[in-house]
Design a protein around this motif. Structure first.
Motif, PDB file in Angstrom:
ATOM      1  N   THR A  70      39.739 -12.748   7.981  1.00 48.34           N
ATOM      2  CA  THR A  70      39.481 -14.171   8.237  1.00 48.34           C
ATOM      3  C   THR A  70      39.662 -14.457   9.724  1.00 48.34           C
ATOM      4  OG1 THR A  70      40.191 -14.812   6.010  1.00 48.34           O
ATOM      5  CG2 THR A  70      40.133 -16.543   7.687  1.00 48.34           C
ATOM      6  N   LEU A  71      40.883 -14.255  10.220  1.00 42.59           N
ATOM      7  CA  LEU A  71      41.128 -14.414  11.652  1.00 42.59           C
ATOM      8  C   LEU A  71      40.935 -13.102  12.406  1.00 42.59           C
ATOM      9  CD1 LEU A  71      44.313 -16.693  11.661  1.00 42.59           C
ATOM     10  CD2 LEU A  71      41.936 -17.374  12.044  1.00 42.59           C
ATOM     11  N   VAL A  72      41.173 -11.993  11.723  1.00 41.16           N
ATOM     12  CA  VAL A  72      41.026 -10.685  12.357  1.00 41.16           C
ATOM     13  C   VAL A  72      40.249  -9.754  11.441  1.00 41.16           C
ATOM     14  CG1 VAL A  72      43.233 -10.968  13.550  1.00 41.16           C
ATOM     15  CG2 VAL A  72      43.149  -9.667  11.417  1.00 41.16           C
ATOM     16  N   TYR A  73      39.770  -8.690  12.028  1.00 39.91           N
ATOM     17  CA  TYR A  73      39.081  -7.652  11.253  1.00 39.91           C
ATOM     18  C   TYR A  73      39.341  -6.316  11.939  1.00 39.91           C
ATOM     19  CZ  TYR A  73      35.501  -7.871  14.924  1.00 39.91           C
ATOM     20  OH  TYR A  73      34.849  -7.856  16.127  1.00 39.91           O
ATOM     21  N   ALA A  74      39.171  -5.238  11.200  1.00 42.54           N
ATOM     22  CA  ALA A  74      39.344  -3.914  11.782  1.00 42.54           C
ATOM     23  C   ALA A  74      38.140  -3.585  12.651  1.00 42.54           C
ATOM     24  CB  ALA A  74      39.519  -2.868  10.690  1.00 42.54           C
ATOM     25  N   GLY A  75      38.396  -3.031  13.815  1.00 44.51           N
ATOM     26  CA  GLY A  75      37.312  -2.668  14.712  1.00 44.51           C
ATOM     27  C   GLY A  75      36.661  -1.364  14.287  1.00 44.51           C
ATOM     28  N   SER A  76      36.409  -0.499  15.222  1.00 46.53           N
ATOM     29  CA  SER A  76      35.757   0.778  14.958  1.00 46.53           C
ATOM     30  C   SER A  76      36.649   1.668  14.099  1.00 46.53           C
ATOM     31  CB  SER A  76      35.436   1.498  16.274  1.00 46.53           C
ATOM     32  OG  SER A  76      35.093   2.841  16.049  1.00 46.53           O
ATOM     33  N   LEU A  77      36.131   2.074  12.943  1.00 43.11           N
ATOM     34  CA  LEU A  77      36.903   2.948  12.065  1.00 43.11           C
ATOM     35  C   LEU A  77      37.077   4.330  12.685  1.00 43.11           C
ATOM     36  CD1 LEU A  77      35.351   1.979   8.608  1.00 43.11           C
ATOM     37  CD2 LEU A  77      37.449   1.121   9.663  1.00 43.11           C
ATOM     38  N   ALA A  78      36.052   4.800  13.362  1.00 41.44           N
ATOM     39  CA  ALA A  78      36.155   6.104  14.019  1.00 41.44           C
ATOM     40  C   ALA A  78      37.243   6.083  15.091  1.00 41.44           C
ATOM     41  CB  ALA A  78      34.809   6.494  14.624  1.00 41.44           C
ATOM     42  N   ALA A  79      37.326   4.967  15.834  1.00 43.67           N
ATOM     43  CA  ALA A  79      38.361   4.837  16.854  1.00 43.67           C
ATOM     44  C   ALA A  79      39.741   4.770  16.214  1.00 43.67           C
ATOM     45  CB  ALA A  79      38.099   3.590  17.704  1.00 43.67           C
ATOM     46  N   TRP A  80      39.820   4.129  15.049  1.00 40.86           N
ATOM     47  CA  TRP A  80      41.098   4.057  14.331  1.00 40.86           C
ATOM     48  C   TRP A  80      41.557   5.462  13.940  1.00 40.86           C
ATOM     49  CZ3 TRP A  80      41.844   0.522   9.395  1.00 40.86           C
ATOM     50  CH2 TRP A  80      43.200   0.563   9.005  1.00 40.86           C
ATOM     51  N   VAL A  81      40.656   6.257  13.387  1.00 43.88           N
ATOM     52  CA  VAL A  81      41.018   7.619  12.986  1.00 43.88           C
ATOM     53  C   VAL A  81      41.460   8.423  14.206  1.00 43.88           C
ATOM     54  CG1 VAL A  81      40.156   9.792  12.022  1.00 43.88           C
ATOM     55  CG2 VAL A  81      39.553   7.613  10.941  1.00 43.88           C
ATOM     56  N   ASP A  88      40.960  15.606  15.675  1.00 44.19           N
ATOM     57  CA  ASP A  88      40.695  17.033  15.575  1.00 44.19           C
ATOM     58  C   ASP A  88      40.618  17.551  14.146  1.00 44.19           C
ATOM     59  OD1 ASP A  88      43.344  16.638  15.004  1.00 44.19           O
ATOM     60  OD2 ASP A  88      44.064  18.361  16.165  1.00 44.19           O
ATOM     61  N   ILE A  89      40.534  16.632  13.155  1.00 46.31           N
ATOM     62  CA  ILE A  89      40.458  17.101  11.772  1.00 46.31           C
ATOM     63  C   ILE A  89      39.038  17.565  11.460  1.00 46.31           C
ATOM     64  CG2 ILE A  89      42.324  15.582  11.012  1.00 46.31           C
ATOM     65  CD1 ILE A  89      40.252  13.703   9.853  1.00 46.31           C
ATOM     66  N   ALA A  90      38.906  18.290  10.370  1.00 50.10           N
ATOM     67  CA  ALA A  90      37.594  18.805   9.978  1.00 50.10           C
ATOM     68  C   ALA A  90      36.642  17.656   9.697  1.00 50.10           C
ATOM     69  CB  ALA A  90      37.734  19.689   8.743  1.00 50.10           C
ATOM     70  N   ALA A  91      35.358  17.903   9.928  1.00 46.16           N
ATOM     71  CA  ALA A  91      34.344  16.859   9.784  1.00 46.16           C
ATOM     72  C   ALA A  91      34.299  16.297   8.373  1.00 46.16           C
ATOM     73  CB  ALA A  91      32.975  17.403  10.188  1.00 46.16           C
ATOM     74  N   ASP A  92      34.439  17.159   7.347  1.00 43.99           N
ATOM     75  CA  ASP A  92      34.362  16.665   5.973  1.00 43.99           C
ATOM     76  C   ASP A  92      35.556  15.788   5.633  1.00 43.99           C
ATOM     77  OD1 ASP A  92      36.098  18.817   6.100  1.00 43.99           O
ATOM     78  OD2 ASP A  92      35.603  19.552   4.092  1.00 43.99           O
ATOM     79  N   GLU A  93      36.738  16.132   6.162  1.00 41.60           N
ATOM     80  CA  GLU A  93      37.915  15.290   5.932  1.00 41.60           C
ATOM     81  C   GLU A  93      37.753  13.952   6.638  1.00 41.60           C
ATOM     82  OE1 GLU A  93      42.787  15.144   6.605  1.00 41.60           O
ATOM     83  OE2 GLU A  93      41.670  16.957   7.151  1.00 41.60           O
ATOM     84  N   ARG A  94      37.213  13.972   7.848  1.00 45.57           N
ATOM     85  CA  ARG A  94      36.998  12.732   8.596  1.00 45.57           C
ATOM     86  C   ARG A  94      36.054  11.806   7.834  1.00 45.57           C
ATOM     87  NH1 ARG A  94      35.216  14.780  12.762  1.00 45.57           N
ATOM     88  NH2 ARG A  94      37.128  14.874  14.007  1.00 45.57           N
ATOM     89  N   GLU A  95      35.011  12.364   7.273  1.00 44.51           N
ATOM     90  CA  GLU A  95      34.050  11.557   6.522  1.00 44.51           C
ATOM     91  C   GLU A  95      34.691  10.936   5.289  1.00 44.51           C
ATOM     92  OE1 GLU A  95      31.013  10.617   7.497  1.00 44.51           O
ATOM     93  OE2 GLU A  95      31.589  11.632   9.355  1.00 44.51           O
ATOM     94  N   ARG A  96      35.543  11.702   4.612  1.00 47.14           N
ATOM     95  CA  ARG A  96      36.221  11.163   3.417  1.00 47.14           C
ATOM     96  C   ARG A  96      37.154  10.023   3.803  1.00 47.14           C
ATOM     97  NH1 ARG A  96      36.896  16.690   2.164  1.00 47.14           N
ATOM     98  NH2 ARG A  96      39.118  16.546   2.735  1.00 47.14           N
ATOM     99  N   VAL A  97      37.885  10.205   4.893  1.00 47.95           N
ATOM    100  CA  VAL A  97      38.815   9.160   5.340  1.00 47.95           C
ATOM    101  C   VAL A  97      38.048   7.909   5.768  1.00 47.95           C
ATOM    102  CG1 VAL A  97      40.528   8.534   7.087  1.00 47.95           C
ATOM    103  CG2 VAL A  97      40.604  10.792   6.014  1.00 47.95           C
ATOM    104  N   LEU A  98      36.962   8.105   6.502  1.00 43.20           N
ATOM    105  CA  LEU A  98      36.156   6.970   6.958  1.00 43.20           C
ATOM    106  C   LEU A  98      35.542   6.209   5.785  1.00 43.20           C
ATOM    107  CD1 LEU A  98      34.364   8.531  10.066  1.00 43.20           C
ATOM    108  CD2 LEU A  98      36.110   6.734  10.068  1.00 43.20           C
TER     109      LEU A  98
END
Length: 274
Positions: A70-81, A88-98
């Motif tokens: 409402t007042l705030v929102y999460a920015g870039s998810l990739a930047a958060w990770v 430096d995590i594996a690409a498949d793990e990054r995709e699952r987390v994202l």
């Protein structure tokens, strides 16, 4: 809910019967409040405000905002990770987390209805990290780091600062009522918004969560306004829209590319043009 929170909730609900009006001390310096004064009886005022609410003539003299989405929102998810140490995590793990991050709290709500985690910082952390680990295959260390870096990802929705300034200028009181178990005051202070708020009502501090009617009553009392004079602004029809059960009007915000859109708030409050 502890005994003291339960007693407060019962008192609020009892007081919201015909013949009562909720109030707290005025806050001329518009600084956040942690406590609410005792309720007072005022039959004439209660009847007047209720009648005005029923015929739609009660003006908005207080606005209560949800916080997240409402007042705030999460920015870039990739930047958060990356900020959480997951660069430096594996690409498949990054995709699952994202895939899980954007709706981690919705997943938690589906898994454990009742939002109990919003009453305890420890349970709040546990719910978030459990979802990331179970649904996203995230390592415990990364899940913990992502939780700890969460406040750094919050971005202020477009137009919040000028909207708060206009509300203050027109004498409309402002409060935040949020289901959350993180103290958001330091972030609000960094943005220069804390001093414009009359109250910050957080579920983990008051022992109640939306859509419980009592937390809306508590928030109205904290900004020294009758519920019929308040507008509740949030992103969830089921949670924030429940403010209507105590006579508040509610506005469910739309989400645009740049986060929540608050452009409908000013007209509903009858703000004078800038």
């Amino acid at each position: 809910m502890g005994p003291r929170a339960g007693d407060r909730r019962s008192a609020l609900l009892r007081a919201f019967q015909p013949g009562h009006v909720l109030s707290s001390p005025a806050n001329p310096q518009r600084t956040h409040q942690r406590t609410v004064a005792p309720l007072r009886h005022d039959h004439a005022d209660r009847a007047r405000l209720t009648a005005r609410a029923e015929n739609g003539s009660a003006g908005v003299r207080g606005v209560l905002f949800d916080f997240h989405d409402t007042l705030v929102y999460a920015g870039s998810l990739a930047a958060w990770v990356a900020d959480g140490g997951g660069w430096d995590i594996a690409a498949d793990e990054r995709e699952r987390v994202l895939a899980v991050l954007p709706d981690a709290w919705a997943r938690a709500a589906a898994r454990w209805p009742g939002s109990f985690w919003d009453l305890s910082p420890a349970e709040h952390r546990r719910a978030f990290t459990w979802i990331l680990q179970e649904d996203g295959g995230c390592s415990p260390a990364l899940a913990t780091s992502l939780y700890d870096s969460m406040p750094n990802q919050w971005q202020l929705a477009q137009g919040v600062a000028p909207l708060f300034t206009r509300l203050c200028r027109d004498g409309i009181r402002i409060g935040i009522v949020s289901n959350i178990a993180i103290d958001i005051r330091p972030v609000l202070d960094q943005w220069g918004l804390l001093g414009q708020l009359d109250a910050v009502v957080l579920s983990f501090e008051v022992g109640m969560v939306k859509p419980d009617p009592a937390i809306f009553l508590l928030a109205a009392a904290a900004i020294d306004r009758h519920p019929a004079e308040c507008l509740m602004v949030g992103d969830s029809p089921a949670i924030d829209g429940a403010a209507s059960r105590v006579g508040m009007r509610s506005l469910i915000v739309a989400k645009g590319d740049a986060g929540p859109r608050l452009d409908a708030v000013a007209p509903l409050c009858g703000l004078t043009p800038t």
